[in-house]
Design a protein around this motif. Structure first.
Motif, short mmCIF file in Angstrom:
data_model
loop_
_atom_site.label_atom_id
_atom_site.label_comp_id
_atom_site.label_asym_id
_atom_site.label_seq_id
_atom_site.Cartn_x
_atom_site.Cartn_y
_atom_site.Cartn_z
N VAL A 285 7.88 12.52 1.43
CA VAL A 285 7.72 11.74 2.66
C VAL A 285 6.53 12.25 3.46
N LYS A 286 6.42 13.55 3.53
CA LYS A 286 5.27 14.13 4.23
C LYS A 286 3.97 13.63 3.61
N ARG A 287 3.98 13.70 2.28
CA ARG A 287 2.77 13.30 1.57
C ARG A 287 2.44 11.84 1.85
N SER A 288 3.47 11.05 1.91
CA SER A 288 3.22 9.63 2.10
C SER A 288 2.65 9.37 3.48
N GLN A 289 2.99 10.26 4.40
CA GLN A 289 2.41 10.06 5.73
C GLN A 289 0.91 10.32 5.69
N THR A 290 0.54 11.35 4.95
CA THR A 290 -0.90 11.57 4.82
C THR A 290 -1.55 10.42 4.08
N MET B 65 -4.77 7.57 5.00
CA MET B 65 -5.96 7.29 4.19
C MET B 65 -5.99 5.80 3.86
N GLN B 66 -7.17 5.34 3.64
CA GLN B 66 -7.30 3.95 3.23
C GLN B 66 -7.28 3.89 1.70
N ASN B 67 -7.34 2.72 1.21
CA ASN B 67 -7.37 2.40 -0.23
C ASN B 67 -6.58 3.37 -1.12
N VAL B 68 -5.29 3.40 -0.80
CA VAL B 68 -4.43 4.19 -1.68
C VAL B 68 -3.85 3.27 -2.75
N GLY B 69 -3.51 3.84 -3.84
CA GLY B 69 -3.01 3.03 -4.95
C GLY B 69 -1.56 2.61 -4.77
N TRP B 70 -1.11 1.81 -5.74
CA TRP B 70 0.26 1.31 -5.66
C TRP B 70 1.26 2.47 -5.72
N GLU C 254 0.90 5.58 -4.76
CA GLU C 254 0.97 6.36 -3.53
C GLU C 254 1.77 5.63 -2.46
N ARG C 255 1.58 4.33 -2.45
CA ARG C 255 2.28 3.59 -1.40
C ARG C 255 3.80 3.60 -1.63
N ASN C 256 4.20 3.54 -2.87
CA ASN C 256 5.62 3.41 -3.14
C ASN C 256 6.26 4.71 -3.60
N GLU C 257 5.53 5.80 -3.33
CA GLU C 257 6.00 7.05 -3.89
C GLU C 257 7.42 7.39 -3.43
N VAL C 258 7.67 7.21 -2.15
CA VAL C 258 8.99 7.59 -1.63
C VAL C 258 10.10 6.83 -2.35
#
Lengths: 979, 161
Positions: A511-516, A520-525, A527-531
């Motif tokens: 969750v922490k990571r997802s906040q970082t 950031m812009q242009n993150v991949g699919w 990264e966005r759905n990691e949680v």
């Protein structure tokens, strides 16, 4: 005297020896009386007829004896007791013979008699009617007694011919007696008054009325016979003949006695009663048909056992609850908003911002619940803060708030209520687990089944249920190395706690990571759905891991399931709360951001306004396109979107797991098995078992998210309802098609209270964050129904202030005073504590009683086995000892009888009857059935079907609840016979 | 009763006369009776028919037939049902339900899907539970006592026709 007299009457019926002996003495007297009657008054023929008949029957002796006794001030009752005792043993055999003979005789003579009777009745009945009415009550009671005796004899007579059925008929007779006992009771009461009254009237008249009453009584008797006919285990031929006879008799005399008047009404009533019963039955059938998926669940249950079925039942229940909640939200929030609220595009909050408009309809955007979906009534942000909307002046913000609260309220109420009901049920039928196997053996087949498929299911389910019980049984008999097992259990728990901590940390990390990532812009699919991915993976892999670990522990499957559930629950809970904490961080961030945006918005609007004013035109300023207005992040909608996304991904993961893990595997195993090196079905992959714990937990967890998310996304409930609906069918199908039953099929505990407990817990936990946001976070300034307020709950205050009279507001402010609230809470806590203590006490008492009952059963068993061996000897002993037993217990029991008989209930009677039956062991056969009767009812509490098996030996005192101590052995049986 | 007679007649229209006023003595063999849809799926159909037939060999006269359905109707009292249930489960008609009876019952109930050990276990448990007088078999008293406490005996032991 009265008490013993009435008691003696009861026993007369059974110990016929005494009245019969009297019969021989009195019969001449009776005949003389009859002659007198006939000579003196022709119109008194009716009683004489009764006499006719009576004298013809063997019963007449008894009747006459009883009747005269009353006239003559009940002289012989006391003496009777001694007489009986002496007489009964030698007289037993002849007596039965007489009874049989009398019955045959009676049959013959009845027919002759009927002819002349019918003629005379007409003339007599009119004159008699008046007097009859007057004295009816009294006579009825007297006559009843007499008739009763007769009937008993008759029944005895009937009994004799079918000797081989004696055992069963004995019982049937008792059944009848049971029906009559009410009558008997009345009689006992009335007799006190009537015996003296009847002595005043003249000899002749009272006698005749006596007879009349007897006649009446016999009609009653016959009627009763007709109605109870079907209860007797006779061959149909015999039933038919007896029935015809009785019917003829009733028809003859009913008219004469003026009792047939209500016939039509009676018939009508009977018809209505039948119709009503039928209607109720149909209605019940209809109701069961209306229960959705009942057949599906039954089918699953029959193949997979009750534990799997319990999941589906739970699912169904959840579906019901969710449907109600959905109705609430949909009807009170979404529909009004859609119908009466401002349309899409009219306001900034209802419009997709300009920047996003280009991509707002893209599927990938919609799939993330952005774009148009984000700005729809599905989410919090869409709602307006107008106080009332539409022509109905519907207070939407208020409604929104109230619905949000009542969703929780309703759920709480439903969960708790069903828990309470389950607890009730489990205590209600938890205590008679003495005959598990026997009941399964003898009552599990449903004789109604006529459909081959159902029969197959039933066979399967019976087999499974037997297996379940066997597993239970084996489990209870097992004993092993306790230390090793303890060690293993501790080890397992340590391992599991490690797993839990690890997964909790993993989630937090992600969750922490997802906040970082989100910054950031242009993150991949990914990264966005990691949680979501991590959480789903955890949910997929942890439960099997736990199960493997749990194999160390070697619990009974049912308990094992509970542990498993608890652990996975902890896992999910950890996940949920880490998720929530992360979300909170997010929200706080958004709140800070909001402040900034607020200013910007303010300035933008101000600038726009200024520019329009600066133009100097009085016209309304050209509206700023709502899409262009800068707006805050609206954290509520963000939260809502998170929840919806989580739910949807959860659904997908569940379905895909089922599809891949179960179905594909099953197909693979099934079809590849033909060409594989080893046996796939028996070996490694095999078929999947249905994972109850995982599914239940998934359901509970999902429901928790729904509860949390509903406040921010009213549409979530709709999604959930859809999910439950589809998963019902999908899972049913998957289970039936691709799963195999557990190796050790085990029985689910009757109430799925454990599931409910979990649900309650999660409901409570999900209530907390929502309550927190409502009470202490400021709502977004530009979206949602509460925008512009400091806190969400202010909507209530506002409503109270504006829409209610002043004093309500005042009262409200008083009530909201902490000085009042704290005592109230204290009081509630106290009440809970008290109730808890009471419940515990009850439980302890219950356990105690159960233990006692078991002890008694054992004791009884032992005694019985003793008795069986020494039976013949005891038989003799019993006969010798009875006089003393009886005289001792007689008066006492008569009293008891009076006191307690009104409160007797049917279970008691049943119990007593069972006792009575048991009291005559098969081996004593006929002899025992005619041993001395007591003079009493059995007044036993239902739990105590135990009696001291030796005559003369008083029952051990200090017996719990036993109101009749010191009763001899043979007595319960007779007391029943005497009814 | 009319309906019953209809059914009875239906089963063997050539044997059973339509009117019973002359009291003919007609019996139907067991094979016909147990093919009634109501009984067809019942694992105890033979026993049911046998215990209601007058001679015990399985052919029913109309009276027996009516008798059967009156006992199995839902109006019949528990005691009566218990008597006949006892008869039904008493396979060898020795007035006791002994182990072999239990085994037969169990096999019929489960279509012989249990293993031999399981069957013995269950039988032993049943005897242990219900046998009150310790003679290793269930007399009627035992049976009645047991059945009178069974919660769903009444609801399952009846046939609707």
């Amino acid at each position: 005297m009265q008490a013993s007299g009435s008691a003696a009457d009861f026993m007369d019926g059974v110990r016929v020896s005494f009245p019969l002996r009297k019969l021989f003495l009195r019969n001449p007297h009776a005949c003389r009386l009859r002659e007198i009657c006939r000579h003196e008054k022709p119109c008194r023929r009716n009683p004489v007829l009764g006499m006719h008949q009576l004298s013809k029957e063997a019963t007449a002796g008894a009747d006459a004896a009883a009747g005269i006794e009353i006239d003559g001030q009940v002289e012989s009752d006391t003496e009777s007791e001694e007489d009986e005792v002496k007489d009964k043993t030698p007289k037993k055999q002849p007596l039965r013979e007489t009874g049989r003979a009398s019955r045959l005789e009676r049959k013959k003579q009845e027919k002759n008699k009927d002819d002349d009777e019918s003629k005379e009745e007409d003339s007599c009945s009119q004159q008699n009617r008046a007097s009859r009415r007057k004295n009816y009550q009294r006579k009825n009671s007297d006559g009843k007694k007499a008739g009763e005796e007769g009937s008993r004899q008759r029944e005895r007579g009937k009994k004799a011919p079918t000797k081989e059925q004696k055992e069963s008929e004995n019982k049937a007779r008792k059944t009848n007696k049971k029906g009559k006992e009410g009558e008997n009771k009345q009689k006992t009461g009335r007799k006190n008054s009537t015996s003296s009254a009847s002595s005043n009237s003249s000899d002749e008249e009272s006698l005749s009325e006596e007879e009349l009453a007897m006649l009446m009584e016999q009609v009653e008797q016959k009627k009763k016979l007709i109605s109870t006919m079907r209860n007797k285990p006779w061959r149909m031929v015999k039933k038919l003949s007896v029935l015809r006879e009785a019917q003829a008799f009733v028809e003859k005399f009913e008219g004469a006695l003026g009792k047939g008047k209500g016939k039509k009404l009676y018939a009508y009533k009977m018809m209505m009663a039948k119709k009503w019963v039928k209607f109720k039955r149909d209605f019940d059938n209809f109701k069961t048909q209306c229960i959705p998926w009942e057949m599906k669940i039954k089918e699953v249950e029959s193949h997979f056992g009750s534990s799997v079925a319990s999941y589906f039942i739970f699912l169904r229940w959840m579906y019901g609850v969710n449907l109600v909640l959905f109705g609430l939200i949909f009807g009170l929030v979404i529909i009004p908003e859609v119908l009466m609220g401002m349309p899409y595009g009219s306001m900034p909050r209802k419009t997709v911002p300009r920047a996003e408009q280009a991509r707002a309809m893209d599927f990938s955007v919609l799939w993330d619940f952005e774009g148009y979906i984000k700005y729809s009534a599905l989410f919090y942000g869409y709602y307006n803060n107008q106080r009332t909307i539409g022509w109905l002046k519907y207070r939407l913000p208020m409604a929104y708030f109230m619905v949000g609260i009542s969703v929780f309220g309703y759920s709480l109420m439903v969960v708790i209520r069903s828990m309470a009901r389950n607890a009730n049920e489990s205590t209600a039928d938890g205590d008679d687990d003495n005959f598990i196997f026997s009941w399964k053996m003898f009552t599990s087949w449903d004789y109604l089944i006529g459909n081959p498929e159902t029969a197959d299911n039933k066979f399967a389910s019976i087999t499974t249920s037997f297996k379940e019980s066997i597993v239970d049984e084996q489990e209870s008999n097992k004993d092993e190395n306790i230390h090793l097992r303890r060690f293993l259990r501790v080890l397992a728990n340590v391992l599991i706690i490690c797993c839990l901590c690890g997964s909790g940390y993993l989630i937090y990390f992600v969750v922490k990571r997802s906040q970082t990532f989100s910054k950031m812009q242009n993150v991949g699919w990914y990264e966005r759905n990691e949680v979501e991915i991590v959480m789903s993976l955890l949910g997929m892999f942890c439960p099997p891991l736990f199960e493997t670990i749990a194999a160390l522990e070697n619990y009974h499957p049912r308990i094992g399931l509970k542990w498993q559930l608890g652990r996975i629950f902890a896992l999910f809970l950890g996940n949920l709360y880490t998720f929530l904490l992360a979300l909170m961080d997010d929200v706080n961030e958004k709140l800070a951001e909001e402040d900034v945006v607020k200013n910007i918005t303010h300035w933008t609007l101000l600038g726009h306004h200024n520019s329009s004013v600066g133009n100097g035109s009085t016209a309304t300023p050209p509206p700023l396109d709502p899409a262009d207005v800068p707006r805050g992040p609206c954290w509520e909608t963000t939260v809502g979107i998170e929840f919806v996304r989580l739910t949807v991904s959860d659904i997908l993961v569940t379905y895909i797991t089922i599809l891949v893990g179960d179905f594909i595997r099953a197909c693979f195993v099934r079809f590849v098995n033909y060409c594989w090196c080893w046996d796939l079905e028996a070996g490694f992959p095999s078929y999947a078992e249905f994972d109850i714990s995982g599914n239940v937990l998934g359901l509970v967890f999902n429901q928790g998210m729904i509860w949390m998310g509903t406040f921010y996304a009213p549409g979530l409930m709709g999604i959930n309802v859809l999910r439950l609906l589809t998963s019902m069918y999908f899972q049913c199908w998957a289970v039936m098609s691709s799963n195999v039953p557990h190796e050790r099929v085990f029985k689910a505990s009757k109430s799925n209270n454990f599931y409910m407990g979990l649900l309650l817990l999660i409901l409570f936990l999900s209530l907390l964050p929502v309550a927190y946001t409502i009470m202490s976070l400021p709502p977004s300034f530009d979206c949602g129904p509460f925008s512009g307020k400091k806190r969400m709950y202010e909507v209530i205050q506002e409503t109270i202030e504006l829409d209610f009279p002043l004093f309500v507001a005042k009262i409200f402010s008083y009530v909201a005073n902490p000085g009042l609230i704290i005592p109230a809470i204290l009081l509630m806590v106290l009440a809970i504590y008290y109730l808890n203590a009471v419940a515990e006490a009850y439980q302890r008492a219950n356990a105690e009683l159960k233990k006692k009952m078991q002890m008694q059963r054992k004791e009884e068993k032992n005694k019985r086995s003793n008795k069986a061996s020494t039976n013949p000897m005891l038989q003799d002993l019993e006969d010798l000892l009875t006089p003393s037993t009886k005289s001792e217990s007689h008066s006492k029991q008569a009293e008891d009888n009076k006191i307690e008989s009104p409160s007797r209930t049917s279970p008691v009677a049943k119990q007593g009857k069972a006792a009575a039956l048991d009291g005559s062991p098969m081996t004593d056969g006929r002899g025992a059935a005619f041993t001395p009767p007591p003079h009493v009812f059995v007044t036993q509490p239902p739990t105590l079907g135990v009696w001291a098996p030796y005559p003369g030996h008083p029952r051990p005192r200090g017996h719990p609840l036993g109101p009749v101590p010191g009763r001899g052995r043979g007595q319960p049986r007779y007391s029943h016979a005497a009814r | 009763v009319y309906r019953l007679h209809g059914r009875y007649h239906e089963m063997a229209p050539n044997v059973v006369p339509m009117d019973y006023t002359k009291d003919p003595d007609v019996k139907l063999p067991m094979q016909l009776i147990i093919n009634m849809p109501e009984l067809k799926e019942n694992p105890f159909k033979e026993r049911i028919v046998e215990s209601f037939s007058e001679g015990g060999e399985g052919s029913l006269s109309f009276n027996d037939f009516v008798d059967m359905f009156s006992v199995l109707s839902e109006m019949a009292p528990r005691e009566l049902k218990a008597i006949y249930a006892f008869k039904i489960y008493d396979f060898n008609t020795d007035n006791f339900i002994c182990k072999s009876d239990l085994e037969k019952t169990l096999n019929k109930l489960t279509r012989e899907e249990l293993t031999a050990e399981e069957i013995t276990l269950v039988c032993e448990k049943v005897i242990e539970e219900a046998d009150m007088d310790g003679d290793g078999k269930l007399g009627f008293a035992d049976f009645e006592n047991m059945i009178s406490k069974a919660p769903d005996f009444l609801s399952t032991f009846h046939i609707r026709i």
